[in-house]
Design a protein around this motif. Sequence first.
Motif, PDB file in Angstrom:
ATOM      1  N   ILE A   2       8.366   5.455   4.468  1.00 17.01           N
ATOM      2  CA  ILE A   2       8.043   6.376   3.463  1.00 17.01           C
ATOM      3  C   ILE A   2       7.608   5.972   2.370  1.00 17.01           C
ATOM      4  CG2 ILE A   2       9.269   8.309   2.352  1.00 17.01           C
ATOM      5  CD1 ILE A   2      10.679   8.963   4.841  1.00 17.01           C
ATOM      6  N   LYS A   3       8.212   4.649   2.012  1.00 16.78           N
ATOM      7  CA  LYS A   3       8.167   3.755   0.524  1.00 16.78           C
ATOM      8  C   LYS A   3       6.946   3.219   0.777  1.00 16.78           C
ATOM      9  CE  LYS A   3       9.912  -0.131  -1.700  1.00 16.78           C
ATOM     10  NZ  LYS A   3       9.492  -1.118  -1.175  1.00 16.78           N
ATOM     11  N   VAL A   4       6.589   2.142   1.699  1.00 16.07           N
ATOM     12  CA  VAL A   4       5.489   1.196   1.716  1.00 16.07           C
ATOM     13  C   VAL A   4       4.007   1.638   2.022  1.00 16.07           C
ATOM     14  CG1 VAL A   4       4.945  -0.848   2.788  1.00 16.07           C
ATOM     15  CG2 VAL A   4       7.194  -0.626   2.219  1.00 16.07           C
ATOM     16  N   ALA A   5       4.032   2.487   2.805  1.00 15.61           N
ATOM     17  CA  ALA A   5       2.624   3.210   3.203  1.00 15.61           C
ATOM     18  C   ALA A   5       1.806   3.888   2.148  1.00 15.61           C
ATOM     19  CB  ALA A   5       2.676   4.172   4.480  1.00 15.61           C
ATOM     20  N   PRO A   6       2.645   4.954   1.259  1.00 23.07           N
ATOM     21  CA  PRO A   6       2.224   5.355   0.402  1.00 23.07           C
ATOM     22  C   PRO A   6       1.737   4.209  -0.933  1.00 23.07           C
ATOM     23  CG  PRO A   6       3.952   6.795   0.692  1.00 23.07           C
ATOM     24  CD  PRO A   6       3.765   5.502   1.797  1.00 23.07           C
ATOM     25  N   GLY A   7       2.734   3.555  -1.053  1.00 21.95           N
ATOM     26  CA  GLY A   7       2.604   2.415  -1.995  1.00 21.95           C
ATOM     27  C   GLY A   7       1.343   1.753  -1.991  1.00 21.95           C
ATOM     28  N   CYS A   8       1.250   1.170  -0.577  1.00 19.55           N
ATOM     29  CA  CYS A   8      -0.042   0.580  -0.307  1.00 19.55           C
ATOM     30  C   CYS A   8      -1.229   1.435  -0.585  1.00 19.55           C
ATOM     31  CB  CYS A   8      -0.052   0.173   1.190  1.00 19.55           C
ATOM     32  SG  CYS A   8       1.079  -1.350   1.470  1.00 19.55           S
ATOM     33  N   ALA A   9      -1.240   2.746  -0.222  1.00 15.60           N
ATOM     34  CA  ALA A   9      -2.371   3.478  -0.605  1.00 15.60           C
ATOM     35  C   ALA A   9      -2.583   3.729  -1.813  1.00 15.60           C
ATOM     36  CB  ALA A   9      -2.358   4.715   0.119  1.00 15.60           C
ATOM     37  N   ILE A  10      -1.540   3.934  -2.497  1.00 15.51           N
ATOM     38  CA  ILE A  10      -1.871   3.928  -4.118  1.00 15.51           C
ATOM     39  C   ILE A  10      -2.357   2.776  -4.783  1.00 15.51           C
ATOM     40  CG2 ILE A  10      -0.820   4.617  -6.314  1.00 15.51           C
ATOM     41  CD1 ILE A  10       1.199   6.417  -4.518  1.00 15.51           C
TER      42      ILE A  10
ATOM     43  N   PHE B 146      -7.882   4.610  -0.205  1.00 15.94           N
ATOM     44  CA  PHE B 146      -6.583   5.141  -0.116  1.00 15.94           C
ATOM     45  C   PHE B 146      -6.156   5.256   1.391  1.00 15.94           C
ATOM     46  CE2 PHE B 146      -3.691   8.734   0.237  1.00 15.94           C
ATOM     47  CZ  PHE B 146      -2.726   8.471  -0.847  1.00 15.94           C
ATOM     48  N   VAL B 147      -6.971   5.998   2.174  1.00 15.08           N
ATOM     49  CA  VAL B 147      -6.663   6.006   3.782  1.00 15.08           C
ATOM     50  C   VAL B 147      -6.645   4.733   4.247  1.00 15.08           C
ATOM     51  CG1 VAL B 147      -7.547   6.850   5.903  1.00 15.08           C
ATOM     52  CG2 VAL B 147      -7.824   8.367   3.957  1.00 15.08           C
ATOM     53  N   SER B 148      -7.462   3.743   3.911  1.00 13.09           N
ATOM     54  CA  SER B 148      -7.419   2.472   4.868  1.00 13.09           C
ATOM     55  C   SER B 148      -5.968   1.683   4.471  1.00 13.09           C
ATOM     56  CB  SER B 148      -8.629   1.615   4.179  1.00 13.09           C
ATOM     57  OG  SER B 148      -9.882   1.994   4.575  1.00 13.09           O
ATOM     58  N   GLY B 149      -5.576   2.065   3.020  1.00 14.79           N
ATOM     59  CA  GLY B 149      -4.402   1.312   2.522  1.00 14.79           C
ATOM     60  C   GLY B 149      -3.177   1.714   3.184  1.00 14.79           C
ATOM     61  N   ALA B 150      -3.204   3.091   3.478  1.00 13.90           N
ATOM     62  CA  ALA B 150      -2.031   3.877   4.006  1.00 13.90           C
ATOM     63  C   ALA B 150      -2.143   3.386   5.707  1.00 13.90           C
ATOM     64  CB  ALA B 150      -2.231   5.356   3.944  1.00 13.90           C
ATOM     65  N   ALA B 151      -3.098   3.266   6.328  1.00  9.44           N
ATOM     66  CA  ALA B 151      -3.176   2.811   7.855  1.00  9.44           C
ATOM     67  C   ALA B 151      -2.770   1.320   7.916  1.00  9.44           C
ATOM     68  CB  ALA B 151      -4.466   3.094   8.352  1.00  9.44           C
TER      69      ALA B 151
ATOM     70  N   ASP C 149       7.037 -11.295   4.053  1.00 12.00           N
ATOM     71  CA  ASP C 149       5.923 -11.052   3.054  1.00 12.00           C
ATOM     72  C   ASP C 149       4.684 -11.695   3.432  1.00 12.00           C
ATOM     73  OD1 ASP C 149       7.571  -9.274   1.744  1.00 12.00           O
ATOM     74  OD2 ASP C 149       7.786 -10.542   0.030  1.00 12.00           O
ATOM     75  N   VAL C 150       4.654 -12.981   4.034  1.00 15.23           N
ATOM     76  CA  VAL C 150       3.524 -13.556   4.317  1.00 15.23           C
ATOM     77  C   VAL C 150       2.768 -12.951   5.349  1.00 15.23           C
ATOM     78  CG1 VAL C 150       2.492 -15.693   5.279  1.00 15.23           C
ATOM     79  CG2 VAL C 150       4.395 -15.638   3.274  1.00 15.23           C
ATOM     80  N   PRO C 151       3.406 -12.625   6.656  1.00 14.09           N
ATOM     81  CA  PRO C 151       2.805 -11.883   7.642  1.00 14.09           C
ATOM     82  C   PRO C 151       2.402 -10.454   7.321  1.00 14.09           C
ATOM     83  CG  PRO C 151       4.596 -12.890   8.487  1.00 14.09           C
ATOM     84  CD  PRO C 151       4.906 -13.090   6.843  1.00 14.09           C
ATOM     85  N   PHE C 152       3.257  -9.578   6.300  1.00 14.93           N
ATOM     86  CA  PHE C 152       3.098  -8.725   5.824  1.00 14.93           C
ATOM     87  C   PHE C 152       1.639  -8.537   5.140  1.00 14.93           C
ATOM     88  CE2 PHE C 152       2.484  -5.043   2.631  1.00 14.93           C
ATOM     89  CZ  PHE C 152       2.826  -4.037   3.427  1.00 14.93           C
ATOM     90  N   SER C 153       1.547  -9.556   4.264  1.00 11.86           N
ATOM     91  CA  SER C 153       0.248  -9.484   3.263  1.00 11.86           C
ATOM     92  C   SER C 153      -0.978  -9.876   4.420  1.00 11.86           C
ATOM     93  CB  SER C 153       0.264 -10.624   2.425  1.00 11.86           C
ATOM     94  OG  SER C 153       1.162 -10.196   1.416  1.00 11.86           O
ATOM     95  N   ALA C 154      -0.936 -10.821   5.214  1.00 18.08           N
ATOM     96  CA  ALA C 154      -2.045 -10.984   6.280  1.00 18.08           C
ATOM     97  C   ALA C 154      -2.441 -10.027   6.879  1.00 18.08           C
ATOM     98  CB  ALA C 154      -1.637 -12.134   6.969  1.00 18.08           C
ATOM     99  N   LEU C 155      -1.337  -9.414   7.471  1.00 23.01           N
ATOM    100  CA  LEU C 155      -1.548  -7.918   8.300  1.00 23.01           C
ATOM    101  C   LEU C 155      -2.366  -7.024   7.538  1.00 23.01           C
ATOM    102  CD1 LEU C 155       1.510  -8.230  10.411  1.00 23.01           C
ATOM    103  CD2 LEU C 155      -0.926  -8.246  11.265  1.00 23.01           C
ATOM    104  N   TYR C 156      -1.701  -6.776   6.477  1.00 23.24           N
ATOM    105  CA  TYR C 156      -2.060  -5.572   5.492  1.00 23.24           C
ATOM    106  C   TYR C 156      -3.657  -5.914   5.281  1.00 23.24           C
ATOM    107  CZ  TYR C 156      -2.945  -2.808   1.228  1.00 23.24           C
ATOM    108  OH  TYR C 156      -3.364  -2.063   0.473  1.00 23.24           O
ATOM    109  N   PHE C 157      -3.962  -7.011   4.565  1.00 22.27           N
ATOM    110  CA  PHE C 157      -5.633  -7.206   4.144  1.00 22.27           C
ATOM    111  C   PHE C 157      -6.524  -7.374   5.361  1.00 22.27           C
ATOM    112  CE2 PHE C 157      -3.227  -8.550   0.248  1.00 22.27           C
ATOM    113  CZ  PHE C 157      -3.794  -7.642  -0.591  1.00 22.27           C
ATOM    114  N   LEU C 158      -6.162  -7.869   6.394  1.00 22.98           N
ATOM    115  CA  LEU C 158      -6.839  -7.882   7.659  1.00 22.98           C
ATOM    116  C   LEU C 158      -7.107  -6.560   8.056  1.00 22.98           C
ATOM    117  CD1 LEU C 158      -8.249  -9.076  10.277  1.00 22.98           C
ATOM    118  CD2 LEU C 158      -6.165  -8.961  11.153  1.00 22.98           C
ATOM    119  N   GLY C 159      -6.043  -5.585   8.044  1.00 26.23           N
ATOM    120  CA  GLY C 159      -6.132  -4.303   8.581  1.00 26.23           C
ATOM    121  C   GLY C 159      -6.864  -3.209   7.437  1.00 26.23           C
ATOM    122  N   LEU C 160      -6.766  -3.663   6.184  1.00 24.61           N
ATOM    123  CA  LEU C 160      -7.370  -2.947   5.203  1.00 24.61           C
ATOM    124  C   LEU C 160      -8.788  -3.301   5.176  1.00 24.61           C
ATOM    125  CD1 LEU C 160      -7.323  -1.486   2.422  1.00 24.61           C
ATOM    126  CD2 LEU C 160      -7.212  -3.559   1.134  1.00 24.61           C
ATOM    127  N   GLU C 161      -9.485  -4.192   5.488  1.00 14.33           N
ATOM    128  CA  GLU C 161     -10.764  -4.565   5.532  1.00 14.33           C
ATOM    129  C   GLU C 161     -11.382  -3.939   6.905  1.00 14.33           C
ATOM    130  OE1 GLU C 161     -12.994  -5.648   2.975  1.00 14.33           O
ATOM    131  OE2 GLU C 161     -10.962  -5.926   1.909  1.00 14.33           O
TER     132      GLU C 161
END
Length: 159
Positions: A135-143, A65-70, A16-28
Amino acid sequence: GPLALYRGLGPMVMRDVPFSALYFLGLETFKNILSDSSHLGAWGARHYRECGMKTPTSVEVAEAFVSGAAAGSIATILTTPFDLVKTRRQMVQREESNTFGRHRVQQGIFGHMRQIVQEEGFFSGLWRGNQTRMIKVAPGCAIMISCYEFGKICFDDAM
């Protein structure tokens, strides 16, 4: 006993810690790329900025939405091995000595990964279940992030 509730805690934190770091870095990063892209035309925020107009809410939410999914997809791919170890640790019954037996529970996270690689292969072992997780996480992040951005816009306009 009650300690069974914490089985898999270490791998979960390592996921979860690396996921959050990677997610928010990627999102921005993806939001900046989409916001500055001239290839999107009226679907991109740059078009409205260049015309001196306010970017429509639908464009801002679509970019989120697109940024969150990616970003969610990339973070998921890179953290799946830790999710696999967490899930397997949570499935273990300490008193059993089947394939997920006692010797695996007592191993560290990386020792468990090493054993998975030896028994099941690198990609086929450590990334087992990645498609299902994607299938679960990418749409969840986007939504999640598009709802957040939409709410932020609505509350900003209301105040």
